[in-house]
Structure formats: structure tokens, C-alpha cells
Design an enzyme around this catalytic site. Structure first.
Site, mmCIF file in Angstrom:
data_model
loop_
_atom_site.group_PDB
_atom_site.id
_atom_site.type_symbol
_atom_site.label_atom_id
_atom_site.label_comp_id
_atom_site.label_asym_id
_atom_site.label_seq_id
_atom_site.Cartn_x
_atom_site.Cartn_y
_atom_site.Cartn_z
ATOM 1 N N HIS A 51 42.398 135.802 37.668
ATOM 2 C CA HIS A 51 43.575 134.996 37.959
ATOM 3 C C HIS A 51 43.143 133.543 37.800
ATOM 4 O O HIS A 51 41.946 133.237 37.900
ATOM 5 C CB HIS A 51 44.069 135.246 39.387
ATOM 6 N N ASP A 54 41.135 132.600 40.613
ATOM 7 C CA ASP A 54 39.810 133.233 40.684
ATOM 8 C C ASP A 54 38.823 132.374 39.888
ATOM 9 O O ASP A 54 37.663 132.215 40.271
ATOM 10 C CB ASP A 54 39.793 134.629 40.034
HETATM 11 C C1 XLS Z 1 49.019 143.905 40.771
HETATM 12 C C2 XLS Z 1 48.458 143.592 39.507
HETATM 13 C C3 XLS Z 1 47.676 142.304 39.396
HETATM 14 C C4 XLS Z 1 47.505 142.017 37.947
HETATM 15 C C5 XLS Z 1 46.928 140.728 37.517
HETATM 16 O O1 XLS Z 1 49.491 145.037 40.955
HETATM 17 O O2 XLS Z 1 47.701 144.684 39.107
HETATM 18 O O3 XLS Z 1 46.482 142.411 40.047
HETATM 19 O O4 XLS Z 1 46.797 143.068 37.407
HETATM 20 O O5 XLS Z 1 47.722 139.681 37.876
#
Ligand code: XLS
Ligand code: MG
Length: 346
Positions: A51, A54
Site C-alpha cells: 500500500h 506501507d
Molecule cells: C482487502 C484487499 C486489500 C488489497 C490491497 O481485502 O485484499 O488488502 O489486496 O489493497
């Protein structure tokens, strides 16, 4: 004979989660980024998913110059460890300005925030050396249908995607659909919706998708069919394998944990479509069970990969001739048992 392909694996820092749920606190200590990076290396994974926050923690409080500087530092660290950045995803569900959604918020100021933050995430992706922006559209939907116009929301989503495409001529947008949670209903609940909206954008060729097994199951669909559908369009650019036991809260179980046969069929679909041959990674969007002890912190990841690789062997050793004969005879009864026997190892 062509050498069978080797898959490459990735995981995100959020997949080393601490066990918090809506009813109770963490059950494991939180780990530093360094710890996660070395764990990923120890597991032999090839890449990390990020993200935007992150990659650059506390991103909202930092100037664009500072964000760039920290992204460059991260890139150097990753390069030093031989780990690639698979994708960057703007986190558009945490900040107060995303309470009513990002791109489809009813507030013009908050829509602007979502688009600006997405452009910044693209800049981070550039620094980290990936051309993939993942969009999990967490709050693009409604708690109640009357709060937003569905038609207008589609137009707002297209405007946002166009703004991202215009920001960088090379970026590819990978939409990760999920039908519900946190919303009652999401505007782009399935791969069909993601690929359909791509057609309304200024550069459809750069809008594809990411399939998460659990999200497809929550939509009542078979993730293997979603994989075949996306790959028939050449649009499956990323993957979050995991598992989900029926229609309930998002579980993010280890791959194959709830339904080994559904997992097997996903692997077969990936194999028949040549997933990974154009550089795509296999990601595991899995979490440890809340009961997992700190000393077993990585087991959900290594177990998911082991199951995946064993299912690759099962897909490659599937008795295709026998299956074809049963199909030709419309003997699906015995075809069913052939699959079960194959999975059970008899
Ligand atoms: C949530 C999602 C999130 C995405 C990335 O369910 O999986 O983690 O994979 O933003
Ligand atoms: Mg995911």
C-alpha cells in the site's frame, strides 16, 4: 518439451497481521518492516506488495519531496535484498476524507483527495520500479442505496481512472473487485464489472484486474471461472490466492484451507492460461488465524505456497486422457470421482 514454468511469489506487509478483530485486540506482537522483509527472504518469496503507506509510513503527514525521498530509500533497500516491488495500492479507506468513499464520495473535496492520493501512489510505483497500481475499491459503494446515484458513481469511477491513466502513460491499473464488506454493496463487485468499466476509460488496454479467491467466493462465483474469464481478455495482471468458507466475513484463510477442490481448479486455470509467463506474480493475501502463536507467524504463508505447489503437481499429473474419455461419454459421475481420487492420491 517446454520446461514447466516456475512461479514467483509475493506477499504484502499486512499479511503478517497481529490477530486483531472487531471483538478483540492483537494476539501477536507487531513486527517491524525489517523483520517482515527478512521473513519474506527467508521464505524464498520474490517480491513484496505495497500500500502507499506501507511504502512510506504516515504518508499523509509528509511533503511530496519527503515521500519521494523515502520511496527512493525503500527502493534501495529492496534492491539490496534482491526483492522486487510487485505493485502499489492507494489505501483509500482509512483517512477521514475517505469515510464516504474515495472516487465516489459525495464531497468534491474528498474526491479530489482520492485522486491526488492515487497519483502520488503512481509516483511511488515509479520509484519502486513497478508499473502496476492495484485498486481495491473498498468504500466505493453504499451502505444504503439512496445515498448515491449508481449511474453517477460509474461516471465518477471512470473520471478517476482516466485521471490516473493521464498522470502516467505507462501505468497499468489493476482493479481488485470485492462485492461487499466494508460496504453493503460495492459498485465493482466482480471481474466482469472491472473489465466492463475498463471499456469506458480513455485507455482500456491499461485497465485490467486482480482476482482474490475469497472475493470471488463472497460474490457467489467460482474463482477458477473468474481466472479463465480475465485471462481470456489478457487482463489478469495480479492475483491474491486465499480461501473463504462460504458467505460470511472476509476470512483470508490459507490457500486451499476451506475447499481443496476449488483451489485445485484455480491452479488448473492458471496453468492452462499460462499465468506468470508475462512476469505476473502469485500473491497470497492470507492472514494467520487469531490463535496463531508468534513462533508460528509465517506458517500461513509457507503452508499456502506448499499447497499451491502441490496442486501445481496435481494439475500437471491430472489423468487428462481418462478425463477426456469420461467427458466424451458424458459420464460426469465418474469424472467427479476421478477428480476426487486424484486429489486424494489414489
Ligand atoms: C482487502 C484487499 C486489500 C488489497 C490491497 O481485502 O485484499 O488488502 O489486496 O489493497
Ligand atoms: Mg487482496
Amino acid at each position: 518439451m517446454a520446461k514447466p514454468q516456475r512461479y514467483r511469489f509475493c506477499v504484502g506487509p499486512w499479511n503478517f497481521s497481529e490477530g486483531r478483530d472487531p471483538y478483540g485486540p492483537e494476539t501477536r506482537p507487531s513486527q517491524s518492516f525489517d523483520w517482515k522483509l527478512s521473513a519474506l527472504k527467508e521464505l524464498g518469496f520474490d517480491a513484496m506488495m505495497f500500500h502507499d503507506d506501507d511504502a512510506v509510513p504516515d504518508i499523509e503527514s509528509k511533503s511530496p519531496a519527503q515521500v519521494q525521498k523515502e520511496a527512493k530509500e525503500l527502493k534501495r533497500r529492496l534492491a539490496g535484498e534482491g526483492i522486487a516491488a510487485e505493485m502499489v495500492a492507494p489505501r483509500l479507506w482509512f483517512h477521514p476524507d475517505t469515510v464516504d468513499g474515495g472516487y465516489t464520495s459525495n464531497s468534491p473535496k474528498q474526491r479530489r483527495y482520492a485522486i491526488d492520493r492515487s497519483k502520488q501512489a503512481i509516483d511511488i510505483a515509479n520509484v519502486l520500479g513497478t508499473d502496476l497500481l492495484v485498486l481495491w475499491l473498498a468504500r466505493e459503494g453504499t451502505y444504503l442505496r439512496e445515498a448515491k446515484s449508481g449511474r453517477r458513481s460509474v461516471e465518477l469511477l471512470v473520471q478517476a481512472l482516466d485521471a490516473m491513466l493521464a498522470h502516467d502513460p505507462k501505468i497499468r491499473l489493476s482493479i481488485e473487485p470485492k462485492p461487499n464488506e466494508p460496504m453493503d454493496h460495492a459498485y465493482l463487485p466482480t471481474i466482469g464489472h472491472a473489465l466492463a468499466i475498463a471499456q469506458l476509460t480513455s485507455d482500456a488496454a491499461r485497465v485490467g484486474c486482480l482476482i482474490e479467491s475469497a472475493h470471488a467466493i463472497l460474490a457467489g462465483l467460482d474463482p477458477a471461472d473468474e481466472i479463465d474469464f480475465a485471462m481470456a481478455f489478457g487482463k489478469l495482471w495480479s492475483l491474491h490466492l486465499n480461501d473463504q468458507n462460504g458467505l460470511k466475513f472476509d476470512q483470508d484463510k490459507p490457500f486451499g484451507s476451506a475447499n481443496l477442490r476449488v483451489a485445485f481448479n484455480q491452479v488448473r486455470a492458471l496453468e492452462r492460461n499460462g499465468y506468470g509467463k508475462r512476469g505476473e506474480y502469485v500473491g497470497f493475501d492470507v492472514h494467520p488465524f487469531r490463535t496463531t502463536k508468534p513462533e508460528h507467524y509465517l506458517r500461513h504463508l509457507s503452508n499456502s505456497r506448499d499447497t499451491f505447489l502441490r496442486l501445481v503437481e496435481k494439475a500437471r499429473s491430472y489423468p487428462e486422457k481418462q478425463a477426456q474419455a469420461l467427458i466424451a461419454d458424458r459420464n460426469y459421475q465418474d469424472l467427479d470421482q476421478l477428480v476426487l481420487n486424484h486429489l486424494m492420491g489414489t
